[in-house]
Scaffold this motif. Structure first.
Motif, mmCIF file in Angstrom:
data_model
loop_
_atom_site.group_PDB
_atom_site.id
_atom_site.type_symbol
_atom_site.label_atom_id
_atom_site.label_comp_id
_atom_site.label_asym_id
_atom_site.label_seq_id
_atom_site.Cartn_x
_atom_site.Cartn_y
_atom_site.Cartn_z
ATOM 1 N N GLN A 1 0.850 -1.192 0.000
ATOM 2 C CA GLN A 1 0.000 0.000 0.000
ATOM 3 C C GLN A 1 0.885 1.240 0.000
ATOM 4 N N GLU A 2 0.740 2.045 -1.060
ATOM 5 C CA GLU A 2 1.607 3.205 -1.260
ATOM 6 C C GLU A 2 1.420 4.259 -0.176
ATOM 7 N N VAL A 3 0.178 4.519 0.222
ATOM 8 C CA VAL A 3 -0.096 5.602 1.178
ATOM 9 C C VAL A 3 0.547 5.319 2.530
ATOM 10 N N SER A 4 0.358 4.110 3.052
ATOM 11 C CA SER A 4 0.872 3.760 4.382
ATOM 12 C C SER A 4 2.305 3.233 4.331
ATOM 13 N N LYS A 5 2.864 3.025 3.126
ATOM 14 C CA LYS A 5 4.201 2.458 2.970
ATOM 15 C C LYS A 5 4.309 1.127 3.706
ATOM 16 N N MET A 6 3.306 0.297 3.543
ATOM 17 C CA MET A 6 3.250 -0.963 4.273
ATOM 18 C C MET A 6 2.922 -2.102 3.315
ATOM 19 N N ALA A 7 3.503 -3.287 3.605
ATOM 20 C CA ALA A 7 3.208 -4.491 2.834
ATOM 21 C C ALA A 7 2.924 -5.633 3.809
ATOM 22 N N PHE A 8 2.207 -6.640 3.331
ATOM 23 C CA PHE A 8 1.777 -7.738 4.186
ATOM 24 C C PHE A 8 2.441 -9.045 3.758
ATOM 25 N N ASN A 9 2.468 -10.005 4.714
ATOM 26 C CA ASN A 9 3.006 -11.351 4.455
ATOM 27 C C ASN A 9 4.436 -11.281 3.926
ATOM 28 N N PHE A 10 5.283 -10.590 4.669
ATOM 29 C CA PHE A 10 6.676 -10.414 4.262
ATOM 30 C C PHE A 10 7.498 -11.649 4.613
ATOM 31 N N SER A 11 8.382 -12.035 3.709
ATOM 32 C CA SER A 11 9.362 -13.073 4.017
ATOM 33 C C SER A 11 10.663 -12.758 3.300
ATOM 34 N N GLU B 1 14.552 -14.661 2.496
ATOM 35 C CA GLU B 1 15.325 -15.891 2.570
ATOM 36 C C GLU B 1 16.727 -15.673 2.007
ATOM 37 N N LYS B 2 17.708 -16.340 2.661
ATOM 38 C CA LYS B 2 19.088 -16.278 2.184
ATOM 39 C C LYS B 2 19.608 -17.695 2.024
ATOM 40 N N PHE B 3 20.260 -17.956 0.882
ATOM 41 C CA PHE B 3 20.753 -19.290 0.562
ATOM 42 C C PHE B 3 22.271 -19.283 0.403
ATOM 43 N N GLU B 4 22.850 -20.424 0.617
ATOM 44 C CA GLU B 4 24.229 -20.698 0.215
ATOM 45 C C GLU B 4 24.168 -21.893 -0.716
ATOM 46 N N GLY B 5 24.324 -21.627 -1.998
ATOM 47 C CA GLY B 5 24.072 -22.671 -2.975
ATOM 48 C C GLY B 5 22.591 -22.978 -3.007
ATOM 49 N N ASP B 6 22.239 -24.236 -2.741
ATOM 50 C CA ASP B 6 20.827 -24.605 -2.686
ATOM 51 C C ASP B 6 20.352 -24.860 -1.262
ATOM 52 N N LYS B 7 21.137 -24.427 -0.269
ATOM 53 C CA LYS B 7 20.783 -24.652 1.130
ATOM 54 C C LYS B 7 20.303 -23.357 1.782
ATOM 55 N N LEU B 8 19.180 -23.440 2.470
ATOM 56 C CA LEU B 8 18.633 -22.290 3.185
ATOM 57 C C LEU B 8 19.464 -22.012 4.425
ATOM 58 N N LYS B 9 19.935 -20.774 4.583
ATOM 59 C CA LYS B 9 20.752 -20.416 5.748
ATOM 60 C C LYS B 9 20.042 -19.432 6.686
ATOM 61 N N TYR B 10 19.048 -18.715 6.149
ATOM 62 C CA TYR B 10 18.394 -17.693 6.970
ATOM 63 C C TYR B 10 17.003 -17.447 6.421
ATOM 64 N N LYS B 11 16.024 -17.304 7.315
ATOM 65 C CA LYS B 11 14.662 -16.983 6.882
ATOM 66 C C LYS B 11 13.987 -16.086 7.909
ATOM 67 N N LEU B 12 13.366 -15.021 7.421
ATOM 68 C CA LEU B 12 12.605 -14.095 8.263
ATOM 69 C C LEU B 12 11.207 -13.980 7.692
ATOM 70 N N ILE B 13 10.195 -14.148 8.531
ATOM 71 C CA ILE B 13 8.814 -13.936 8.108
ATOM 72 C C ILE B 13 8.160 -12.948 9.059
ATOM 73 N N ALA B 14 7.242 -12.134 8.541
ATOM 74 C CA ALA B 14 6.525 -11.152 9.355
ATOM 75 C C ALA B 14 5.150 -10.925 8.743
ATOM 76 N N SER B 15 4.174 -10.646 9.587
ATOM 77 C CA SER B 15 2.827 -10.401 9.059
ATOM 78 C C SER B 15 2.758 -9.084 8.304
ATOM 79 N N ARG B 16 3.574 -8.088 8.738
ATOM 80 C CA ARG B 16 3.598 -6.785 8.077
ATOM 81 C C ARG B 16 5.007 -6.214 8.122
#
Length: 361
Positions: free
Chosen positions: A168-178, A180-195
């Motif tokens: 949403q441009e007015v509030s500068k907010m987005a929902f269902n944020f995630s 992810e950071k990989f090393e090759g094909d392996k997941l090394k870091y993940k952050l999820i947030a509702s907003r």
């Protein structure tokens, strides 16, 4: 005498074009109001927001449809000149057809310059307001539909990816944020947030209801909380839907954004390039369509203005059809965006040359 004729034709050229805009834009607004008034009442949209939306609506659609309006207006008043035998009188006085075209070219230059200025300075802001209003108040599927239609999945570095929905441009907010950071094909870091919300004051982000996980060799580190201010390497524009952002950035920012996305190897680069190239191709079309319109309507026909207008409408919508087809082709395939955007002008430019030669004869 020639200057008087130039002023006369130029005045008719610009006057008819302005009248055409003033006729059709209010009709478009009335139709849009009739379709959206129930949703506006349902969402209790403030009058100021509605007024701003229709100002943005006017700029957005005037820019989008200006080639059609220009084409039809030139055919309209040139056909009237032909039916009144004014063109025959002008050419019979010794003026060549090329000289007769001069005020038309001057008019096309004025309109092209104004269209270019509007495209660079006014349309990005109007597009942002227009699209944000529709996403916020008028989406037919409600919140779930908005999320589905505005999902953003973007690679922000060689091994990092982000996802959001319903920016949403007015509030500068987005929902269902995630993130992810990989090393090759392996997941090394993940952050999820509702907003996730952008804080312009200190250039930070606030994440809400977040859960952060770092994958370790001997166990994962997990952190969670209700809210946290943090700094990310990506920009606010990275949270915006692809076409949405491309149409809302001023020309200088759009060029910088394209350079950044190209360096990242973005798969959506063609979408941005189509928007950029159209800023220049649409004003050029004013010259091509003006020449075609004069060539088609400068002779007196048995069917009168109706035949010329019918031909004009067919050609105008053929131009728009080609413009849309090749624009989508450039966005969805490996076709060069520059060539795809300019193909309608190339095709109709060749048609303009052919019709102009016949008209001179």
């Amino acid at each position: 005498m020639l200057k008087i004729i130039d002023k006369y034709i130029l005045k008719r050229y610009l006057g008819t074009f302005i009248v055409m805009l003033l006729m059709f834009i209010p009709i478009g607004i009335v139709i849009d109001v009739s379709e959206k008034v129930n949703k506006m009442i349902e969402h209790k949209v403030p009058f100021g927001q509605i007024a701003r939306y229709y100002l943005d609506f006017t700029i957005y659609f005037a820019n989008l449809l200006f080639p059609i309006f220009l084409f039809l207006s030139v055919i309209w008043f040139t056909s009237k000149l032909a039916n009144n035998t004014e063109i025959i009188a002008i050419l019979s006085s010794g003026i060549s057809f090329s000289r007769f075209l001069r005020p038309y070219i001057i008019g096309a230059t004025i309109v092209s310059f104004l269209a270019l200025i509007m495209t660079i300075f006014l349309v990005p802001s109007a597009s942002a307001g227009f699209k944000n209003f529709r996403y916020t108040y008028l989406n037919n599927s409600g919140r779930e539909g908005m999320r589905e239609n505005s999902d953003v999945f973007r690679q922000i570095s060689k091994d990092e990816y982000i996802f959001v929905s319903n920016y949403q441009e007015v509030s500068k907010m987005a929902f269902n944020f995630s993130m992810e950071k990989f090393e090759g094909d392996k997941l090394k870091y993940k952050l999820i947030a509702s907003r996730i919300k952008w804080n312009q004051k200190d250039s930070t982000y606030t994440i809400y209801n977040y859960n952060k996980r770092k994958v370790g060799a001997f166990g994962d580190i997990i952190e969670s909380g209700e809210a946290k201010d943090t700094v990310f390497k990506f920009d606010l524009e990275d949270l915006t839907p692809v076409v949405y952002i491309a149409e809302t950035l001023p020309i200088t920012e759009l060029n910088k954004f394209i350079d950044k996305e190209r360096a990242r190897g973005s798969s959506n680069i063609n979408v941005y390039l189509v928007v950029l190239y159209k800023k220049y191709s649409i004003p050029v079309s004013a010259f091509i369509l003006t020449i075609i319109a004069v060539s088609v309507s400068s002779m007196k026909r048995r069917g009168g203005m109706g035949v010329n207008l019918a031909i004009g409408i067919i050609l105008a919508f053929a131009f728009v059809f080609l413009d849309k087809i090749f624009g989508v082709l450039a966005e969805k395939s490996t076709a060069p965006p520059l060539l795809a955007v300019w193909i309608p002008n190339i095709v109709f430019g060749a048609l303009a040359i052919y019709l102009l030669r016949n008209a001179k004869r």
